[in-house]
Design a protein around this motif. Structure first.
Motif, PDB file in Angstrom:
ATOM      1  N   GLY A   8       1.347   3.507  -5.340  1.00  0.00           N
ATOM      2  CA  GLY A   8       0.180   2.908  -5.979  1.00  0.00           C
ATOM      3  C   GLY A   8       0.600   2.126  -7.208  1.00  0.00           C
ATOM      4  O   GLY A   8       1.122   2.704  -8.162  1.00  0.00           O
ATOM      5  N   GLY A  10      -1.412  -0.310  -9.005  1.00  0.00           N
ATOM      6  CA  GLY A  10      -2.539  -1.029  -9.573  1.00  0.00           C
ATOM      7  C   GLY A  10      -2.307  -1.301 -11.048  1.00  0.00           C
ATOM      8  O   GLY A  10      -1.165  -1.365 -11.508  1.00  0.00           O
ATOM      9  N   ASP A  33       2.504   0.100  -2.228  1.00  0.00           N
ATOM     10  CA  ASP A  33       1.081  -0.098  -2.484  1.00  0.00           C
ATOM     11  C   ASP A  33       0.442  -0.643  -1.220  1.00  0.00           C
ATOM     12  O   ASP A  33       1.114  -1.270  -0.394  1.00  0.00           O
ATOM     13  N   VAL A  67      -2.601   6.375  -7.346  1.00  0.00           N
ATOM     14  CA  VAL A  67      -3.799   6.079  -6.553  1.00  0.00           C
ATOM     15  C   VAL A  67      -5.024   6.647  -7.255  1.00  0.00           C
ATOM     16  O   VAL A  67      -4.928   7.554  -8.086  1.00  0.00           O
ATOM     17  N   LYS A  68      -6.197   6.122  -6.921  1.00  0.00           N
ATOM     18  CA  LYS A  68      -7.439   6.540  -7.565  1.00  0.00           C
ATOM     19  C   LYS A  68      -7.793   7.975  -7.186  1.00  0.00           C
ATOM     20  O   LYS A  68      -7.490   8.436  -6.081  1.00  0.00           O
ATOM     21  N   PRO A  69      -8.444   8.711  -8.105  1.00  0.00           N
ATOM     22  CA  PRO A  69      -8.791  10.117  -7.830  1.00  0.00           C
ATOM     23  C   PRO A  69      -9.615  10.296  -6.564  1.00  0.00           C
ATOM     24  O   PRO A  69      -9.490  11.303  -5.872  1.00  0.00           O
ATOM     25  N   GLN A  70     -10.448   9.298  -6.245  1.00  0.00           N
ATOM     26  CA  GLN A  70     -11.333   9.416  -5.088  1.00  0.00           C
ATOM     27  C   GLN A  70     -10.577   9.434  -3.763  1.00  0.00           C
ATOM     28  O   GLN A  70     -11.100   9.937  -2.757  1.00  0.00           O
ATOM     29  N   ILE A  72      -7.054  10.281  -3.612  1.00  0.00           N
ATOM     30  CA  ILE A  72      -5.734  10.902  -3.770  1.00  0.00           C
ATOM     31  C   ILE A  72      -5.480  11.956  -2.689  1.00  0.00           C
ATOM     32  O   ILE A  72      -4.335  12.169  -2.269  1.00  0.00           O
ATOM     33  N   ALA A  95      -3.911  10.741 -11.968  1.00  0.00           N
ATOM     34  CA  ALA A  95      -5.297  10.717 -11.494  1.00  0.00           C
ATOM     35  C   ALA A  95      -6.212  11.409 -12.500  1.00  0.00           C
ATOM     36  O   ALA A  95      -6.064  12.607 -12.759  1.00  0.00           O
TER      37      ALA A  95
END
Length: 262
Positions: A8, A10, A33, A67-70, A72, A95
């Motif tokens: 990831g 970002g 990514d 990566v985003k928590p949503q 992960i 996260a």
């Protein structure tokens, strides 16, 4: 040199890749990514290696999850069995709101470092809060070396990370608002916008550096600027009339309470 992987890349993940590369680890950094253009751009700019999540989990000594928590949990589903077999690998998660206990359950990793970096790491002047479990002194030393160009790296008890993030993670937005407000005030006094913004941002930067390097309480530094009956104390009174400090405190508290509900 340890092998460092980033899953990831970002805004925050990419900023930490750049910090690690600046610290001298470029040839030992492996990145992946979902958006190939991100990894290609970073590889071209920094000389880091493009890879994939499974290879990073299998081969890298430090695996940064950006990566985003949503999502992960989905990211870990692809590599958890690999991490479970690694005894020498340290998982580093950024996260927000995902505690170490949950990270252990999802990732099956034996060694975990949970971090909360803020956006100023992108210019090497950030704050990276860190808390670890089952990590050795050597792991901590390695991590500090990897992140030394990100800014301040501070190790704290995990139970304090959410409170710390309410200041360091959310604080930049509050500071940007303050800089904009200072500049707006100067513009209203007739200063050109570009000069007002430069003076406001430079003043905040220098003032922050003075707090860190002098070790003085900010209240003491404020008193040193305020002459009796002068212009600065008049401005301080105007801020106090607007409940400036109370508003700043409430902003941090509101951010903290929101984090606890997430």
């Amino acid at each position: 040199m340890p092998k460092i992987g980033f899953i990831g890349c970002g805004n925050m993940g990419g900023a930490l890749v750049k910090a690690a590369a600046k610290a001298g680890f470029s040839k030992d950094i492996y990145i992946c990514d979902n958006f190939a253009e991100k990894t290609e751009a970073l590889s071209k700019e920094l000389g880091v290696n493009v890879s994939d999540s499974k290879s990073i989990a299998a081969e890298c000594d430090y695996v940064f999850m950006g990566v985003k928590p949503q999502v992960i949990d989905k990211a870990f589903a692809e590599i958890s069995d690999i991490l479970a077999e690694r005894t020498d690998c340290v998982l580093v998660s950024m996260a927000a709101g995902v505690a170490i206990e949950k990270l252990k359950s999802m990732s099956k990793a034996g060694k975990i470092i949970r971090i909360m970096p803020n956006m100023p790491v992108s210019v090497g002047e950030g704050v990276v809060l860190a808390s670890g479990e089952n990590v050795s002194d050597k792991n901590i030393e390695d991590f500090n070396s990897i992140m030394k160009c990100a800014g301040i790296v501070d190790w704290i008890d995990e139970k304090l990370i959410d409170a710390g993030c309410a200041v360091s993670g959310c604080g930049p937005a509050f500071v940007y608002m303050f800089i904009e407000a200072l500049a707006d005030g100067a513009v209203s006094c007739g200063l050109p916008r570009d000069k007002a913004m430069l003076y406001a941002a430079g003043t905040v930067l220098g003032s922050a550096k003075a707090v860190i390097e002098s070790g003085k309480h900010p209240g003491k530094l404020k008193d040193e600027v305020c002459s009796p009956g002068g212009t600065t104390i008049a401005g301080v009174k105007a801020l106090e009339d607007g409940a400036f400090r109370s508003s700043a405190m409430n902003a941090v508290i509101a951010a903290y309470e929101k984090t606890k509900k997430m």
